[in-house]
Structures are given as C-alpha cells and as structure tokens.
Scaffold this active site. Structure first.
Site, short mmCIF file in Angstrom:
data_model
loop_
_atom_site.label_atom_id
_atom_site.label_comp_id
_atom_site.label_asym_id
_atom_site.label_seq_id
_atom_site.Cartn_x
_atom_site.Cartn_y
_atom_site.Cartn_z
N ASP A 1 6.09 4.44 4.71
CA ASP A 1 7.02 3.47 5.32
C ASP A 1 7.11 2.17 4.52
O ASP A 1 8.02 1.38 4.73
CB ASP A 1 6.66 3.19 6.80
CG ASP A 1 5.22 2.73 7.01
OD1 ASP A 1 4.36 3.09 6.19
OD2 ASP A 1 4.96 2.00 8.00
N HIS A 2 6.20 1.97 3.56
CA HIS A 2 6.21 0.74 2.76
C HIS A 2 6.78 0.93 1.35
O HIS A 2 6.98 -0.04 0.65
CB HIS A 2 4.80 0.14 2.69
CG HIS A 2 4.34 -0.39 4.00
ND1 HIS A 2 4.32 -1.72 4.32
CD2 HIS A 2 3.93 0.26 5.12
CE1 HIS A 2 3.91 -1.88 5.57
NE2 HIS A 2 3.66 -0.69 6.07
N HIS B 1 6.32 -5.65 11.99
CA HIS B 1 5.73 -4.31 11.83
C HIS B 1 5.47 -3.71 13.21
O HIS B 1 4.41 -3.13 13.48
CB HIS B 1 4.43 -4.39 11.01
CG HIS B 1 4.00 -3.06 10.43
ND1 HIS B 1 3.08 -2.25 11.04
CD2 HIS B 1 4.38 -2.41 9.31
CE1 HIS B 1 2.89 -1.16 10.31
NE2 HIS B 1 3.68 -1.23 9.25
N HIS C 1 1.38 3.86 2.01
CA HIS C 1 1.91 4.59 3.16
C HIS C 1 3.43 4.60 2.99
O HIS C 1 4.03 3.57 2.65
CB HIS C 1 1.51 3.92 4.48
CG HIS C 1 0.17 4.35 4.98
ND1 HIS C 1 -0.65 3.54 5.73
CD2 HIS C 1 -0.51 5.54 4.83
CE1 HIS C 1 -1.78 4.21 6.03
NE2 HIS C 1 -1.71 5.41 5.49
N HIS D 1 -7.40 -1.58 6.19
CA HIS D 1 -6.47 -0.62 6.79
C HIS D 1 -7.00 0.78 6.53
O HIS D 1 -8.06 0.94 5.91
CB HIS D 1 -5.08 -0.88 6.15
CG HIS D 1 -3.95 -0.11 6.72
ND1 HIS D 1 -3.76 0.05 8.07
CD2 HIS D 1 -2.90 0.55 6.12
CE1 HIS D 1 -2.66 0.76 8.26
NE2 HIS D 1 -2.13 1.08 7.09
N HIS E 1 0.84 -1.20 0.00
CA HIS E 1 0.00 0.00 0.00
C HIS E 1 0.87 1.24 0.00
O HIS E 1 2.10 1.16 0.15
CB HIS E 1 -0.98 -0.02 1.18
CG HIS E 1 -0.35 0.09 2.53
ND1 HIS E 1 0.58 -0.81 3.01
CD2 HIS E 1 -0.52 1.00 3.54
CE1 HIS E 1 0.93 -0.47 4.23
NE2 HIS E 1 0.29 0.63 4.57
N ASP F 1 -0.46 -3.85 6.00
CA ASP F 1 -0.96 -3.48 7.32
C ASP F 1 -2.45 -3.82 7.33
O ASP F 1 -3.14 -3.52 6.37
CB ASP F 1 -0.81 -2.00 7.56
CG ASP F 1 0.64 -1.51 7.52
OD1 ASP F 1 1.54 -2.31 7.30
OD2 ASP F 1 0.85 -0.31 7.69
ZN LIG Z 1 0.02 1.54 6.57
#
Ligand SMILES: [Zn+2]
Length: 306
Positions: free
Chosen positions: A66-67, A270, A64, A142, A62, A212
């Site tokens: 951090d990914h 995570h 976000h 999420h 996804h 997530d």
């Molecule tokens: Zn996320």
C-alpha cells in the site's frame, strides 16, 4: 518561502471511495518531493495539477504494497512522457530488485536513470541535502523494516539591513562577510557588531512523516521540537489490541507522540477502512493533543512559522 504538504492518500491497506492509499507531496520553494506512493498516486498527482517532471525525489517508508505499488505505473508514465533526467528513489533495501524484476519480466524499457538509494532501518541517517532542505531517515517500529522521514528547512543567511549598506558603503565582500556572521571593522577602527547590521531569518521549519509504526516513546527523541508531525492513527482506541499486533498506532497514541515531540500541529492519517467515518478517531486524538487535524485527500497544509 512556500513549505507545505499535499495529502494524496490517507487510507491504509485498502483504498476507499473517499481515501486513496498512502502518499503525500511535500513542496518547498515550488519543488515537489513525493513521500510514499500507493496504488493510484499518479491519478492523485494529476488531479492536483502537479507536474510529473518536477518530481526528482521519492521517499518510500517501507515495502508494504500500500506504500509503493503506485511506483510501477508512475515510473512507466514518466517514461511515456519522455522523461530524460534521473529519478532518485530512497527506500529500505529490496525495492530496486522488485522494480527491476517487474520491468524486466514485462520487457518495459525505461529510458531514464533511476538511482536507488537504500536507507538504513536500524539507525538515523541524513539521506538528502539541497540548498534549502535536509532530509533524515529515522527507524520506526512495524511488522516490516520501516523509516520515518524528517524534513528540515536549512537556516538561511540573514539579510544585511539596507540602510547600513548605504551608510557604510559596503562592498560585496563586506556583505558576504557580514552575512556569514562577522562584525564590520571601519577604517576609523570602530567595530560595528554583526547583530546591529543584520535582520535574522526566521527559525527554520520542520515536518516529520511517521508511518507505519507502533508507539515507542524513544523513537520521538530525534524529532523533539518538530513543527508539524504526521503520524499514523490506523485504529481507534477500541481496537488498541489490533493496533499493537499489527504494528500500528491508535489515535491516542499518535497524539501522545505529538506531546512527546512538542509538535505545534499533529496530522493523523493512514486510517483503517473498517471505519465508515473517522470523526471519532479525530476526537480521540484531540482529547490528548488539542491541535490535531485529520488528513483528507487533496488537502494542503502549510508549514508556517510557529
Ligand atoms: Zn505497513
């Protein structure tokens, strides 16, 4: 055949000195597949001695940061290393626009093709099939559209038992037919059944990557029977409320997911950087699902035949 997971990053949102941002390398038969690419992933790849040039497929769960914020640097590094073969990136919609926007604005000329494959976050989809593996994307729950990924080893054809090849003087076409499941008809009219002639290959192995996500029982039906489940466990039980408002899971919920799927092994990760250590999170998960381990950066977990 080798099938395993190398953890590159097991933190969430913020990197710490011990844990990098989310990323893993799945290796099957020496071929690496990158799953998520948080900032710092390219350094982790270097530390693990993985060749950038062998990576042809990247799966982003996804959008976000951090990914996927590690993609910009890694794509650029591949360019500087002279890559000239295509790179395939699978992600929910919007990534192509973001990456092209950054490279256009910074006038970075990427010399190889990047093929963007947009995946549905509404329904399951078979997104890649190689000789050995099938990859399926699965919608999760999420605060942003997100997909989990299921990697399934394909059932390989059985071997014909050597002594029968000699005994019945089998030709190549006989062997191909037997490997495909056919019986053998001898010139005498006698039939030798297929099960007598072959040594079956072991049951195919599977790995699911679920992050997530909140715990929603229905989303685990599609991975029932998976061998190894990676599931986010961002929060401890004491922060359950926070897990739910931010679209995440607690360790006990991750463990419940492993129970739902009948997984053989659960890997949790995570982790929120709010916790100085994560032992209590692992212990909470183990109370529900005993065969749980925690993801640790640099660790390699083999997907064995259970
Ligand atoms: Zn996320």
């Amino acid at each position: 055949m080798e099938f395993g997971i190398r953890i590159l990053g097991s933190s969430s949102a913020l990197p710490t000195l011990k844990r990098n941002l989310p990323s893993q390398v799945l290796t099957f038969n020496k071929k690496p597949f990158l799953i998520d690419c948080g900032e710092g992933t390219q350094l982790q790849i270097r530390r693990q001695g993985i060749s950038f040039n062998k990576i042809d497929h990247i799966f982003i769960s996804h959008l976000h940061g951090d990914h996927f914020f590690g993609l910009f640097g890694m794509i650029s590094t591949m360019n500087l290393l002279g890559r000239n073969k295509p790179l395939h990136i699978f992600s929910p919609s919007g990534l192509e626009e973001i990456i092209k926007g950054v490279f256009n604005k910074t006038r970075t000329d990427i010399q190889y093709n990047i093929n963007y494959h947009t995946i549905s976050t509404k329904e399951a989809d078979d997104i890649l099939e190689t000789k050995w593996l099938k990859v399926t994307s699965l919608p999760l729950n999420h605060s942003k559209p997100v997909c989990g990924f299921l990697f399934q080893e394909k059932q390989q054809q059985p071997n014909v038992i050597k002594e029968y090849i000699e005994k019945y003087n089998l030709s190549i076409s006989d062997i191909v037919n037997i490997k495909s499941g056919n019986d053998l008809l001898l010139s005498s009219g006698k039939i030798i059944t297929n099960s007598e002639l072959v040594k079956p290959k072991p049951k195919p192995r599977s790995y699911a990557y679920f992050t997530d996500t909140k715990f929603v029982a229905e989303q685990y039906f599609s991975i029932k029977g998976v061998d190894v489940l990676y599931h986010e466990a961002t929060f401890a039980e004491e922060d359950k409320q926070l897990a739910h408002t931010t679209g995440h899971s607690t360790a006990m919920e991750a463990a419940s997911a492993a129970l739902e799927t009948d997984a053989k092994l659960l890997i949790i990760g995570h982790f929120s950087s709010r916790y100085k250590t994560h032992n209590h999170i692992l212990e909470e998960a183990k109370k529900v699902f005993k065969n749980t381990i925690s993801a640790e950066d640099g660790n390699y977990i083999e997907i064995t035949h259970y």
